[in-house]
Design a protein around this motif. Structure first.
Motif, PDB file in Angstrom:
ATOM      1  N   UNK A  10      12.411  17.502  61.104  1.00 28.39           N
ATOM      2  CA  UNK A  10      11.374  16.817  60.320  1.00 28.39           C
ATOM      3  C   UNK A  10      11.040  17.679  59.122  1.00 28.39           C
ATOM      4  N   UNK A  11      10.875  17.046  57.958  1.00 28.49           N
ATOM      5  CA  UNK A  11      10.523  17.800  56.762  1.00 28.49           C
ATOM      6  C   UNK A  11      10.070  16.866  55.647  1.00 28.49           C
ATOM      7  N   UNK A  12       9.444  17.466  54.636  1.00 25.34           N
ATOM      8  CA  UNK A  12       9.023  16.758  53.425  1.00 25.34           C
ATOM      9  C   UNK A  12       9.312  17.665  52.237  1.00 25.34           C
ATOM     10  N   UNK A  13       9.828  17.082  51.169  1.00 25.68           N
ATOM     11  CA  UNK A  13      10.041  17.763  49.890  1.00 25.68           C
ATOM     12  C   UNK A  13       9.197  17.033  48.856  1.00 25.68           C
ATOM     13  N   UNK A  58      21.974  13.230  51.560  1.00 24.74           N
ATOM     14  CA  UNK A  58      21.737  14.027  52.751  1.00 24.74           C
ATOM     15  C   UNK A  58      22.965  13.964  53.630  1.00 24.74           C
ATOM     16  N   UNK A  59      23.482  15.142  53.966  1.00 19.13           N
ATOM     17  CA  UNK A  59      24.686  15.255  54.787  1.00 19.13           C
ATOM     18  C   UNK A  59      25.780  14.362  54.197  1.00 19.13           C
ATOM     19  N   UNK A  60      25.953  14.429  52.879  1.00 20.54           N
ATOM     20  CA  UNK A  60      26.972  13.708  52.116  1.00 20.54           C
ATOM     21  C   UNK A  60      26.814  12.192  52.083  1.00 20.54           C
ATOM     22  N   UNK A  61      25.661  11.662  52.446  1.00 23.42           N
ATOM     23  CA  UNK A  61      25.404  10.223  52.355  1.00 23.42           C
ATOM     24  C   UNK A  61      24.390  10.005  51.237  1.00 23.42           C
ATOM     25  N   UNK A  80      10.695  12.281  52.611  1.00 29.96           N
ATOM     26  CA  UNK A  80      10.382  12.679  53.973  1.00 29.96           C
ATOM     27  C   UNK A  80      11.520  12.307  54.906  1.00 29.96           C
ATOM     28  N   UNK A  81      11.656  13.060  55.982  1.00 32.90           N
ATOM     29  CA  UNK A  81      12.612  12.763  57.039  1.00 32.90           C
ATOM     30  C   UNK A  81      11.924  13.038  58.371  1.00 32.90           C
ATOM     31  N   UNK A  82      11.859  12.029  59.237  1.00 34.53           N
ATOM     32  CA  UNK A  82      11.248  12.215  60.558  1.00 34.53           C
ATOM     33  C   UNK A  82      12.292  12.371  61.654  1.00 34.53           C
ATOM     34  N   UNK A  83      13.554  12.553  61.276  1.00 34.74           N
ATOM     35  CA  UNK A  83      14.638  12.690  62.239  1.00 34.74           C
ATOM     36  C   UNK A  83      15.406  11.404  62.444  1.00 34.74           C
ATOM     37  N   UNK A  84      14.801  10.279  62.068  1.00 36.64           N
ATOM     38  CA  UNK A  84      15.463   8.979  62.211  1.00 36.64           C
ATOM     39  C   UNK A  84      15.433   8.180  60.912  1.00 36.64           C
ATOM     40  N   UNK A 103      20.886  10.587  63.052  1.00 39.26           N
ATOM     41  CA  UNK A 103      19.576  10.682  63.704  1.00 39.26           C
ATOM     42  C   UNK A 103      19.498  11.863  64.666  1.00 39.26           C
ATOM     43  N   UNK A 104      18.404  12.589  64.565  1.00 39.44           N
ATOM     44  CA  UNK A 104      18.176  13.729  65.436  1.00 39.44           C
ATOM     45  C   UNK A 104      18.879  15.006  65.022  1.00 39.44           C
ATOM     46  N   UNK A 105      19.752  14.936  64.005  1.00 41.42           N
ATOM     47  CA  UNK A 105      20.457  16.141  63.570  1.00 41.42           C
ATOM     48  C   UNK A 105      19.469  17.132  62.977  1.00 41.42           C
ATOM     49  N   UNK A 106      19.579  18.366  63.414  1.00 38.24           N
ATOM     50  CA  UNK A 106      18.727  19.426  62.894  1.00 38.24           C
ATOM     51  C   UNK A 106      19.500  20.201  61.836  1.00 38.24           C
TER      52      UNK A 106
END
Length: 188
Positions: A10-13, A58-61, A80-84, A103-106
């Motif tokens: 989870x994160x926010x920029x 994100x992750x090449x997408x 923002x990313x909440x993991x999903x 989803x769920x990738x850290x």
């Protein structure tokens, strides 16, 4: 990379961006993982999209904002990313929502590059290890308390000179300017 930036799901920029004009492939930021791979990337104007449209990868997408940006105006950008689910906000208003590619990738962050690829300015950069709500984003676009929970790095970029952006959180993540630029006084 440390306890505040390792194994993030989870994160926010957030940052403020001002562009005199827009050109193609004008990079904003890149985050690298422990293997040197880019895991979060942002720019204005991909080759087959408008120059004043923002793209995050994100992750090449790739993901594209549905709103374009006007020149000669400050804009607050938050991702923002909440993991999903990822969400992009322009000036505190939801711009788009998309499924996170894995989803769920850290991710672990080891290196960061920040720039304003278009002629213009960048200010108020913040990285959080929590998901900020739309209300939190819209009420704190121009400044935030540097001791707010979850705030990992906060560069106001208002030093007025020198070659360092000081981390206002007290976490010790001062950034060194490695290319030339001009300091400008700003009023938000």
């Amino acid at each position: 990379g440390d306890v505040l930036t390792d194994n993030l799901d989870k994160w926010t920029i957030e940052f403020l961006s001002y562009c005199e004009s827009f050109s193609m492939n004008a990079h904003n930021l890149q985050f690298y993982d422990e293997n040197g791979s880019v895991v979060i990337f942002s720019r204005y104007g991909e080759y087959d999209h408008p120059a004043n449209e923002i793209q995050f990868k994100m992750i090449d997408v790739p993901f594209y904002g549905s709103n374009t940006y006007e020149p000669k105006k400050w804009n607050h950008i938050a991702l923002t990313n909440d993991g999903a689910v990822i969400k992009l906000y322009k000036n505190g208003v939801l711009d788009f929502t998309a499924d996170f590619p894995e989803p769920g990738k850290k991710i672990s962050l080891r290196k960061f590059e920040l720039r304003q690829g278009n002629d213009g300015s960048i200010s108020e950069f913040r990285f959080w290890n929590v998901v900020r709500s739309q209300a939190e984003i819209s009420h704190n676009m121009w400044a935030v308390n540097p001791k707010t929970e979850g705030l990992v790095t906060y560069w106001k970029m208002n030093e007025g000179g020198g070659s360092v952006f000081h981390d206002m959180t007290g976490n010790g993540r001062d950034a060194t300017i490695t290319r030339s630029g001009t300091w400008k006084d700003q009023v938000f």
